[in-house]
Design a protein around this motif. Sequence first.
Motif, PDB file in Angstrom:
ATOM      1  N   GLU A 160     100.917  92.690  74.594  1.00 59.22           N
ATOM      2  CA  GLU A 160     100.155  91.429  74.267  1.00 59.22           C
ATOM      3  C   GLU A 160      98.835  91.978  73.551  1.00 59.22           C
ATOM      4  N   GLU A 161      98.314  93.128  73.839  1.00 61.65           N
ATOM      5  CA  GLU A 161      97.149  93.736  73.089  1.00 61.65           C
ATOM      6  C   GLU A 161      97.528  93.834  71.531  1.00 61.65           C
ATOM      7  N   PHE A 162      98.908  94.618  71.590  1.00 64.51           N
ATOM      8  CA  PHE A 162      99.270  94.812  70.214  1.00 64.51           C
ATOM      9  C   PHE A 162      99.699  93.610  69.305  1.00 64.51           C
ATOM     10  N   HIS A 177      94.927  90.856  62.269  1.00 65.58           N
ATOM     11  CA  HIS A 177      95.076  91.742  60.997  1.00 65.58           C
ATOM     12  C   HIS A 177      95.978  90.798  60.014  1.00 65.58           C
ATOM     13  N   ILE A 178      96.811  90.164  60.388  1.00 63.94           N
ATOM     14  CA  ILE A 178      97.709  89.099  59.486  1.00 63.94           C
ATOM     15  C   ILE A 178      96.627  87.892  58.963  1.00 63.94           C
ATOM     16  N   GLN A 179      95.881  87.729  60.008  1.00 64.51           N
ATOM     17  CA  GLN A 179      94.877  86.523  59.763  1.00 64.51           C
ATOM     18  C   GLN A 179      94.126  86.641  58.566  1.00 64.51           C
ATOM     19  N   LYS A 220      97.113  82.475  56.750  1.00 64.33           N
ATOM     20  CA  LYS A 220      97.074  81.715  57.788  1.00 64.33           C
ATOM     21  C   LYS A 220      97.969  81.690  58.808  1.00 64.33           C
ATOM     22  N   VAL A 221      97.584  82.001  60.106  1.00 62.35           N
ATOM     23  CA  VAL A 221      98.376  81.881  61.021  1.00 62.35           C
ATOM     24  C   VAL A 221      98.117  80.813  62.003  1.00 62.35           C
ATOM     25  N   THR A 222      99.371  79.884  62.166  1.00 68.76           N
ATOM     26  CA  THR A 222      99.113  78.560  62.938  1.00 68.76           C
ATOM     27  C   THR A 222     100.068  78.500  64.004  1.00 68.76           C
ATOM     28  N   GLY A 223      99.956  77.499  64.842  1.00 64.64           N
ATOM     29  CA  GLY A 223     100.904  77.277  66.223  1.00 64.64           C
ATOM     30  C   GLY A 223     102.297  77.331  65.761  1.00 64.64           C
ATOM     31  N   SER A 224     102.478  77.041  64.800  1.00 66.55           N
ATOM     32  CA  SER A 224     104.083  76.888  64.133  1.00 66.55           C
ATOM     33  C   SER A 224     104.568  78.212  63.721  1.00 66.55           C
ATOM     34  N   ILE A 282     104.312  87.177  65.462  1.00 64.75           N
ATOM     35  CA  ILE A 282     104.472  88.291  66.635  1.00 64.75           C
ATOM     36  C   ILE A 282     105.774  89.019  66.357  1.00 64.75           C
ATOM     37  N   ASN A 283     106.970  88.152  66.392  1.00 63.15           N
ATOM     38  CA  ASN A 283     108.211  88.794  66.469  1.00 63.15           C
ATOM     39  C   ASN A 283     108.467  89.907  65.189  1.00 63.15           C
ATOM     40  N   MET A 284     108.107  89.523  64.157  1.00 61.85           N
ATOM     41  CA  MET A 284     108.075  90.340  63.176  1.00 61.85           C
ATOM     42  C   MET A 284     107.265  91.690  63.452  1.00 61.85           C
TER      43      MET A 284
END
Length: 95
Positions: free
Chosen positions: A59-61, A68-70, A74-78, A84-86
Amino acid sequence: MSIDKAFTKENLDYNKIDRVVRALYDSWNGISEYTVKVLKAALESENLEELFEEQVMEEEFSKQEVLHIQKYDKVTGSNIDDVINMALKKKSKDK
């Protein structure tokens, strides 16, 4: 039956959780594949404490990777599950 006895590992199985999820949310559609995978692993695990510690680290990772990616995208709910999987796939390749 008291609440503490109702929710011991011996009394908890996937079918009971499935019934509760369907009663509360109608389906599993809103629950990520990753969450289901962790849940199933917890139910199969003999050492829940170790599994919990691993989950905390993941979870911390994941949090750090999303932050970092943000910076660049843009990171969204969708798309957060994909992000995270990547990151987790990349982490397992780096091991």
